[in-house]
Design an enzyme around this catalytic site. Structure first.
Site, PDB file in Angstrom:
ATOM      1  N   GLY A 143      46.715  39.696  47.901  1.00 31.11           N
ATOM      2  CA  GLY A 143      46.558  40.457  46.961  1.00 31.11           C
ATOM      3  C   GLY A 143      47.167  40.137  45.575  1.00 31.11           C
ATOM      4  O   GLY A 143      47.503  38.742  45.648  1.00 31.11           O
ATOM      5  N   SER A 144      47.447  40.857  44.753  1.00 26.79           N
ATOM      6  CA  SER A 144      48.122  40.227  43.360  1.00 26.79           C
ATOM      7  C   SER A 144      49.493  39.992  43.592  1.00 26.79           C
ATOM      8  O   SER A 144      50.377  40.270  44.414  1.00 26.79           O
ATOM      9  CB  SER A 144      48.069  41.301  42.362  1.00 26.79           C
ATOM     10  OG  SER A 144      48.674  42.370  42.680  1.00 26.79           O
ATOM     11  N   THR A 148      51.845  42.940  43.431  1.00 26.07           N
ATOM     12  CA  THR A 148      52.097  43.856  44.815  1.00 26.07           C
ATOM     13  C   THR A 148      52.884  42.994  45.878  1.00 26.07           C
ATOM     14  O   THR A 148      53.690  43.540  46.581  1.00 26.07           O
ATOM     15  CB  THR A 148      50.856  44.007  45.197  1.00 26.07           C
ATOM     16  OG1 THR A 148      49.967  44.760  44.221  1.00 26.07           O
ATOM     17  CG2 THR A 148      50.782  45.090  46.438  1.00 26.07           C
ATOM     18  N   GLU A 156      49.825  35.968  50.661  1.00 22.90           N
ATOM     19  CA  GLU A 156      48.602  35.171  49.836  1.00 22.90           C
ATOM     20  C   GLU A 156      48.558  35.918  48.612  1.00 22.90           C
ATOM     21  O   GLU A 156      47.840  36.957  48.444  1.00 22.90           O
ATOM     22  CB  GLU A 156      47.228  35.097  50.703  1.00 22.90           C
ATOM     23  CG  GLU A 156      47.594  34.342  51.948  1.00 22.90           C
ATOM     24  CD  GLU A 156      47.864  32.643  51.730  1.00 22.90           C
ATOM     25  OE1 GLU A 156      47.990  32.127  50.655  1.00 22.90           O
ATOM     26  OE2 GLU A 156      48.117  32.128  52.772  1.00 22.90           O
ATOM     27  N   CYS A 171      40.604  34.047  45.091  1.00 24.93           N
ATOM     28  CA  CYS A 171      41.877  33.624  44.761  1.00 24.93           C
ATOM     29  C   CYS A 171      42.056  32.259  44.217  1.00 24.93           C
ATOM     30  O   CYS A 171      42.769  32.016  43.200  1.00 24.93           O
ATOM     31  CB  CYS A 171      42.856  33.833  45.918  1.00 24.93           C
ATOM     32  SG  CYS A 171      42.104  32.989  47.529  1.00 24.93           S
TER      33      CYS A 171
HETATM   34  P1  NAD Z   1      46.427  44.317  44.435  1.00 25.82           P
HETATM   35  O1  NAD Z   1      47.623  43.750  44.755  1.00 25.82           O
HETATM   36  O2  NAD Z   1      45.930  45.431  43.637  1.00 25.82           O
HETATM   37  O3  NAD Z   1      45.827  45.086  46.043  1.00 25.82           O
HETATM   38  C1  NAD Z   1      46.075  44.592  47.188  1.00 25.82           C
HETATM   39  C2  NAD Z   1      46.156  45.424  48.366  1.00 25.82           C
HETATM   40  O4  NAD Z   1      47.537  45.751  48.055  1.00 25.82           O
HETATM   41  C3  NAD Z   1      45.252  46.700  48.304  1.00 25.82           C
HETATM   42  O5  NAD Z   1      44.989  46.991  49.600  1.00 25.82           O
HETATM   43  C4  NAD Z   1      46.317  47.799  47.594  1.00 25.82           C
HETATM   44  O6  NAD Z   1      45.987  49.107  48.148  1.00 25.82           O
HETATM   45  C5  NAD Z   1      47.721  47.422  48.044  1.00 25.82           C
HETATM   46  N1  NAD Z   1      48.826  47.658  47.454  1.00 25.82           N
HETATM   47  C6  NAD Z   1      48.964  48.277  46.275  1.00 25.82           C
HETATM   48  N2  NAD Z   1      50.185  48.418  45.947  1.00 25.82           N
HETATM   49  C7  NAD Z   1      50.900  48.133  47.078  1.00 25.82           C
HETATM   50  C8  NAD Z   1      52.068  48.188  47.307  1.00 25.82           C
HETATM   51  N3  NAD Z   1      53.149  48.931  46.370  1.00 25.82           N
HETATM   52  N4  NAD Z   1      52.693  48.282  48.459  1.00 25.82           N
HETATM   53  C9  NAD Z   1      51.743  47.695  49.358  1.00 25.82           C
HETATM   54  N5  NAD Z   1      50.467  47.715  49.331  1.00 25.82           N
HETATM   55  C10 NAD Z   1      49.914  47.829  48.000  1.00 25.82           C
HETATM   56  O7  NAD Z   1      44.995  43.227  44.652  1.00 25.82           O
HETATM   57  P2  NAD Z   1      43.509  43.318  44.403  1.00 25.82           P
HETATM   58  O8  NAD Z   1      43.547  43.936  42.922  1.00 25.82           O
HETATM   59  O9  NAD Z   1      43.109  44.099  45.368  1.00 25.82           O
HETATM   60  O10 NAD Z   1      43.222  41.923  44.570  1.00 25.82           O
HETATM   61  C11 NAD Z   1      43.159  41.011  43.540  1.00 25.82           C
HETATM   62  C12 NAD Z   1      44.400  39.895  43.625  1.00 25.82           C
HETATM   63  O11 NAD Z   1      44.435  39.448  45.016  1.00 25.82           O
HETATM   64  C13 NAD Z   1      44.207  38.687  42.591  1.00 25.82           C
HETATM   65  O12 NAD Z   1      45.507  38.511  41.938  1.00 25.82           O
HETATM   66  C14 NAD Z   1      43.762  37.482  43.574  1.00 25.82           C
HETATM   67  O13 NAD Z   1      44.100  36.238  43.196  1.00 25.82           O
HETATM   68  C15 NAD Z   1      44.707  37.863  44.835  1.00 25.82           C
HETATM   69  N6  NAD Z   1      44.035  37.158  45.940  1.00 25.82           N
HETATM   70  C16 NAD Z   1      44.698  36.153  46.497  1.00 25.82           C
HETATM   71  C17 NAD Z   1      44.176  35.664  47.718  1.00 25.82           C
HETATM   72  C18 NAD Z   1      45.032  34.561  48.232  1.00 25.82           C
HETATM   73  O14 NAD Z   1      44.677  33.951  49.171  1.00 25.82           O
HETATM   74  N7  NAD Z   1      46.090  33.808  47.574  1.00 25.82           N
HETATM   75  C19 NAD Z   1      43.101  35.942  48.100  1.00 25.82           C
HETATM   76  C20 NAD Z   1      42.122  37.045  47.683  1.00 25.82           C
HETATM   77  C21 NAD Z   1      42.716  37.664  46.513  1.00 25.82           C
END
Ligand code: NAD
Length: 469
Positions: free
Chosen positions: A221-222, A225, A243, A277
């Site tokens: 994710g981001s 987070t 990741e 990503c």
């Molecule tokens: P996000 O971080 O908003 O959410 C990802 C997950 O984290 C969701 O399931 C969300 O509910 C959960 N989450 C949110 N707040 C949290 C907290 N405080 N504690 C624990 N979990 C929490 O990301 P997104 O908008 O769903 O995805 C987009 C991002 O993901 C982009 O920045 C992208 O580059 C990244 N990404 C990275 C990879 C990689 O392999 N490096 C792959 C895919 C996406």
């Protein structure tokens, strides 16, 4: 319209409250996802703990066979999963879309079955024998994003169960349905409790990362987070694989023949509408080929069909959600004020529902502008002109992210030399974003912590124990 339930201890568990999951192409409701409470999380963790007792004691071959059974189950239900991904995520069925994503899940599951963590003998002589064991951790908490819901779930679940752990997975609230269905299918071939799925909002993720009985978090994710997870996981010293976001740079060297690279450049940037990503997110082009690369990229961009992913002719779909669309609009509008020249796209003229944004190329930007410095995560690519390669490398490295990068040249030796100077986890030459199950993948700097895939990734789901005898 279907109402989905949680999957805990091999059973569907209904919830009192639900979340609407919307199709980003039409804004219509695809299904109602269950909204789990912290009590549901506790139940899921308990089920996973109970299952761990038996699962962790199986032989490696038994668990490898279970991974193969998971792969087969996904393959047998591939079209259903692909349709569900397209309806909730938006990516097309065709091209490198949802059928491709499900196919990738099968390939990764099968490959993970072939990986192993055998006992290593570090010493065996008159001073004694020393063996290194890799032991499963216990319950793994998996938290996934909305861009590749099924593939990311497989990347998290399979190495965890292959090494004897059990799993509680929480998908993104934007795309929970395909993961719930995936875990339901997985439960048809695994013992109850080995893989559990609880859907819910962001605070449920925070509850997972602070849960006292969860031993490891695997998160995609981001960056923001991931940083929060690192903080909340500290109290229980959880193992972490994070990741996170990327802002991958591509450097086009002066010796390229633009028509030979333009297709790979385009799909490196626009795979899944840029919501990948390790997509190409900043393109640095030498001044001698700059105009030609810009023109050819724009010509190709105009020919790629964008629309509802359920229609077979489309190769790109909408942005997945309104929050992301708003961010993309904001970055492009700022890029115009920053002197960016729109080569194609740049205005959302589309009538009708859905979160569509046109493929957009913005030339003449520089480092220090938001569209270059920040991750756009959408169908927009900034293009930056450079004079000398050292300057391009410095600009590429001048970013807190370090996920991937690419170098484009006919001189592979020169390209490899430039590649080695980029600060990122993977560098591709004359392509961007290719990943394989037998090759470790992960980010440097703020893009990641640890790696996924291959034996290196598998080892992250274990603790080392050495036995001296
Ligand atoms: P996000 O971080 O908003 O959410 C990802 C997950 O984290 C969701 O399931 C969300 O509910 C959960 N989450 C949110 N707040 C949290 C907290 N405080 N504690 C624990 N979990 C929490 O990301 P997104 O908008 O769903 O995805 C987009 C991002 O993901 C982009 O920045 C992208 O580059 C990244 N990404 C990275 C990879 C990689 O392999 N490096 C792959 C895919 C996406």
């Amino acid at each position: 319209m279907k109402t989905y339930a949680l999957i805990i201890a091999g059973k569907t568990v209904p919830t009192y409250t639900h979340m609407e999951v919307r199709n980003p192409a039409s804004a219509g409701v695809v299904g109602m996802a269950p909204k789990a409470t912290v009590e549901h999380l506790d139940l899921a963790v308990k089920a996973a703990e109970d299952a761990f007792e038996t699962w962790s004691k199986l032989t490696s071959e038994q668990r490898a066979n279970a991974c193969r059974a998971v792969a087969q189950k996904i393959e047998d239900n591939a079209e259903e999963l692909a349709q569900l991904i397209t309806r909730e995520q938006g990516k097309p069925l065709s091209g490198n879309g949802s059928r491709w994503e499900v196919g990738g899940a099968v390939v990764w599951a099968r490959h993970t079955a072939t990986l192993d963590t055998p006992i290593e003998v570090l010493q065996d002589n008159s001073d004694g024998k020393i063996e290194l064991l890799r032991k499963p951790l216990g319950v793994v908490g998996s938290i996934t994003p909305w861009n590749y819901p099924v593939l990311t779930a497989i990347w998290h679940i399979l190495p965890a169960i292959r090494t004897g752990n059990t799993v509680v997975i929480k998908p993104s609230p934007f795309t929970p349905l395909s993961t719930l269905r995936l875990v339901e299918l997985i439960n048809e071939v695994l013992p109850p409790g080995v893989v559990n799925c609880i859907a819910g909002e962001d605070h449920l993720g925070a509850a997972i990362s602070s849960h006292k009985s969860i031993r490891k978090i695997v998160f995609t994710g981001s960056c923001a987070t991931g940083q929060k997870i690192m903080k909340t996981a500290a109290a229980t010293m959880k193992r972490l694989t994070l990741e996170m976001g990327g802002n991958d740079a591509g450097i086009v060297l002066p010796d390229v023949i633009p028509e030979q690279i333009v297709e790979n450049l385009f799909w490196g940037a626009f795979l899944n509408g840029g919501q990948t990503c390790a997509a190409l997110k900043r393109l640095y082009v030498h001044e001698s080929v700059y105009d030609d690369v810009c023109t050819k990229l724009a010509d190709l961009a105009k020919r790629v069909p964008v629309g509802d992913g359920l229609l077979e002719e489309n190769l790109l779909g909408p942005v997945q959600n309104k929050r992301q669309l708003d961010k993309i609009v904001e970055l492009v509008e700022q890029a115009k004020l920053d002197g960016g020249r729109i080569l194609v796209g740049g205005e959302n003229n589309r009538k009708g529902p859905g979160y569509f944004y046109p493929i957009t190329l913005v030339a003449d930007l520089e480092n220090g502008t938001r569209l270059v410095d920040e991750e756009q995560f959408g169908p927009v690519l900034p293009i930056i002109k450079y004079r000398d390669v050292d300057e391009a490398i410095a600009m590429a490295n001048d970013n807190p992210n370090g996920l991937g990068g690419s170098v484009w040249s006919r001189d592979l030796q020169k390209a490899a030399e430039v590649a080695s100077r980029l600060e990122c986890g993977s560098v591709w030459i004359n392509k961007h974003g290719a990943i394989q199950p037998n090759v470790p993948f992960g980010g440097t700097k703020t893009s990641g912590y640890g790696v996924e895939f291959s034996t290196e990734g598998l080892n992250e789901f274990t603790d080392i124990q050495v036995i001296f005898s």
